[in-house]
Design a protein around this motif. Structure first.
Motif, PDB file in Angstrom:
ATOM      1  N   TYR A  27      89.335   4.919  54.396  1.00  0.00           N
ATOM      2  CA  TYR A  27      89.774   5.561  52.841  1.00  0.00           C
ATOM      3  C   TYR A  27      88.493   5.494  51.781  1.00  0.00           C
ATOM      4  O   TYR A  27      88.669   6.133  51.367  1.00  0.00           O
ATOM      5  CB  TYR A  27      90.840   4.274  52.400  1.00  0.00           C
ATOM      6  CG  TYR A  27      91.253   4.526  51.012  1.00  0.00           C
ATOM      7  CD1 TYR A  27      92.241   5.667  50.534  1.00  0.00           C
ATOM      8  CD2 TYR A  27      90.869   3.775  50.133  1.00  0.00           C
ATOM      9  CE1 TYR A  27      92.326   5.718  49.258  1.00  0.00           C
ATOM     10  CE2 TYR A  27      91.299   3.836  48.722  1.00  0.00           C
ATOM     11  CZ  TYR A  27      92.041   4.894  48.315  1.00  0.00           C
ATOM     12  OH  TYR A  27      92.449   5.189  47.003  1.00  0.00           O
ATOM     13  N   ILE A  28      87.854   4.277  51.905  1.00  0.00           N
ATOM     14  CA  ILE A  28      86.800   4.409  50.970  1.00  0.00           C
ATOM     15  C   ILE A  28      85.635   5.287  51.020  1.00  0.00           C
ATOM     16  O   ILE A  28      85.111   5.880  50.195  1.00  0.00           O
ATOM     17  CB  ILE A  28      86.018   2.831  50.831  1.00  0.00           C
ATOM     18  CG1 ILE A  28      86.978   1.940  50.126  1.00  0.00           C
ATOM     19  CG2 ILE A  28      84.593   2.933  50.283  1.00  0.00           C
ATOM     20  CD1 ILE A  28      87.146   1.770  49.030  1.00  0.00           C
ATOM     21  N   THR A  29      85.285   5.474  52.227  1.00  0.00           N
ATOM     22  CA  THR A  29      84.358   6.720  52.629  1.00  0.00           C
ATOM     23  C   THR A  29      85.038   7.975  52.326  1.00  0.00           C
ATOM     24  O   THR A  29      84.351   8.829  51.780  1.00  0.00           O
ATOM     25  CB  THR A  29      84.259   6.638  54.151  1.00  0.00           C
ATOM     26  OG1 THR A  29      83.615   5.360  54.748  1.00  0.00           O
ATOM     27  CG2 THR A  29      83.271   7.698  54.700  1.00  0.00           C
ATOM     28  N   GLU A  30      86.376   8.291  52.453  1.00  0.00           N
ATOM     29  CA  GLU A  30      86.841   9.557  52.058  1.00  0.00           C
ATOM     30  C   GLU A  30      86.845   9.517  50.665  1.00  0.00           C
ATOM     31  O   GLU A  30      86.839  10.682  49.871  1.00  0.00           O
ATOM     32  CB  GLU A  30      88.294   9.591  52.789  1.00  0.00           C
ATOM     33  CG  GLU A  30      88.984  10.715  52.462  1.00  0.00           C
ATOM     34  CD  GLU A  30      88.307  12.128  52.984  1.00  0.00           C
ATOM     35  OE1 GLU A  30      88.307  13.163  52.222  1.00  0.00           O
ATOM     36  OE2 GLU A  30      87.581  12.186  53.880  1.00  0.00           O
ATOM     37  N   TYR A  31      87.323   8.643  49.878  1.00  0.00           N
ATOM     38  CA  TYR A  31      87.359   8.517  48.433  1.00  0.00           C
ATOM     39  C   TYR A  31      85.969   8.661  47.842  1.00  0.00           C
ATOM     40  O   TYR A  31      85.929   9.555  46.918  1.00  0.00           O
ATOM     41  CB  TYR A  31      87.839   7.059  47.910  1.00  0.00           C
ATOM     42  CG  TYR A  31      88.101   7.021  46.607  1.00  0.00           C
ATOM     43  CD1 TYR A  31      89.240   7.217  46.011  1.00  0.00           C
ATOM     44  CD2 TYR A  31      86.946   6.273  45.898  1.00  0.00           C
ATOM     45  CE1 TYR A  31      89.516   6.917  44.502  1.00  0.00           C
ATOM     46  CE2 TYR A  31      87.129   6.092  44.335  1.00  0.00           C
ATOM     47  CZ  TYR A  31      88.243   6.458  43.813  1.00  0.00           C
ATOM     48  OH  TYR A  31      88.491   6.475  42.665  1.00  0.00           O
ATOM     49  N   GLN A  32      84.906   8.272  48.433  1.00  0.00           N
ATOM     50  CA  GLN A  32      83.438   8.254  47.953  1.00  0.00           C
ATOM     51  C   GLN A  32      82.674   9.942  48.393  1.00  0.00           C
ATOM     52  O   GLN A  32      82.180  10.454  47.537  1.00  0.00           O
ATOM     53  CB  GLN A  32      82.738   7.219  48.070  1.00  0.00           C
ATOM     54  CG  GLN A  32      82.974   5.894  47.097  1.00  0.00           C
ATOM     55  CD  GLN A  32      82.172   4.891  47.375  1.00  0.00           C
ATOM     56  OE1 GLN A  32      81.644   4.604  48.495  1.00  0.00           O
ATOM     57  NE2 GLN A  32      82.247   3.768  46.555  1.00  0.00           N
ATOM     58  N   TYR A  33      82.838  10.056  49.671  1.00  0.00           N
ATOM     59  CA  TYR A  33      82.281  11.207  50.047  1.00  0.00           C
ATOM     60  C   TYR A  33      83.123  12.334  50.583  1.00  0.00           C
ATOM     61  O   TYR A  33      82.526  13.326  50.914  1.00  0.00           O
ATOM     62  CB  TYR A  33      81.252  10.590  51.307  1.00  0.00           C
ATOM     63  CG  TYR A  33      80.491   9.429  50.740  1.00  0.00           C
ATOM     64  CD1 TYR A  33      79.451   9.691  50.089  1.00  0.00           C
ATOM     65  CD2 TYR A  33      80.724   8.223  51.287  1.00  0.00           C
ATOM     66  CE1 TYR A  33      78.527   8.886  49.543  1.00  0.00           C
ATOM     67  CE2 TYR A  33      79.961   7.315  50.628  1.00  0.00           C
ATOM     68  CZ  TYR A  33      78.647   7.445  50.017  1.00  0.00           C
ATOM     69  OH  TYR A  33      77.779   6.590  49.466  1.00  0.00           O
ATOM     70  N   GLY A  34      84.330  12.189  50.515  1.00  0.00           N
ATOM     71  CA  GLY A  34      85.239  13.283  51.050  1.00  0.00           C
ATOM     72  C   GLY A  34      85.342  14.520  49.913  1.00  0.00           C
ATOM     73  O   GLY A  34      84.945  14.029  48.528  1.00  0.00           O
ATOM     74  N   GLY A  35      85.566  15.706  50.189  1.00  0.00           N
ATOM     75  CA  GLY A  35      85.773  16.623  49.295  1.00  0.00           C
ATOM     76  C   GLY A  35      85.901  18.020  49.728  1.00  0.00           C
ATOM     77  O   GLY A  35      85.854  18.131  51.220  1.00  0.00           O
TER      78      GLY A  35
END
Length: 122
Positions: A27-35
């Motif tokens: 979740y944190i990885t997607e929140y910060q680096y996803g897009g």
């Protein structure tokens, strides 16, 4: 409570903690680096500036500004900054895949070929 029940409770709790940690990390990885991915063709000269780095030297910085398209053809005006030690400077005609996070802006970019670019983004 017998020993077998305690051991099963401990194993279940440990497994739940591992699963929760993995889920939180994803979740944190997607929140910060996803897009969303946008594709920008370099067709203008960059703005060149001097960038100071922590060790007391300065390097050339490049700013590219232009319109990029996603795979569906939606356009977005983007400003991409890079430096001579990163993958820039880019040459005219190169296509750059830019990852744009709705919270943090541009979080990554890479050169791509025309074959790797979706048709609607060309």
């Amino acid at each position: 409570m017998n020993e077998n029940h305690k051991e099963r409770l401990w194993v279940t709790s440990f497994f739940a903690a591992v699963v929760a940690t993995i889920a939180f990390s994803v979740y944190i990885t997607e929140y910060q680096y996803g897009g969303d991915s946008y594709y920008m063709k370099i067709d203008t000269q960059p703005t060149v500036s001097s960038v100071a780095v922590p060790v007391g030297i300065s390097i050339q910085g490049y700013t590219y500004q232009g319109t990029a398209k996603n795979a569906q053809g939606k356009t977005k005006s983007l400003k991409l900054k890079t430096d001579e030690h990163d993958i820039g400077p880019f040459k005219a005609g190169q296509i750059i895949k830019i990852s744009v996070n709705k919270r943090y802006g541009i979080v990554g970019y890479q050169r791509v070929t025309k074959k790797e670019t979706p048709l609607r983004a060309q």
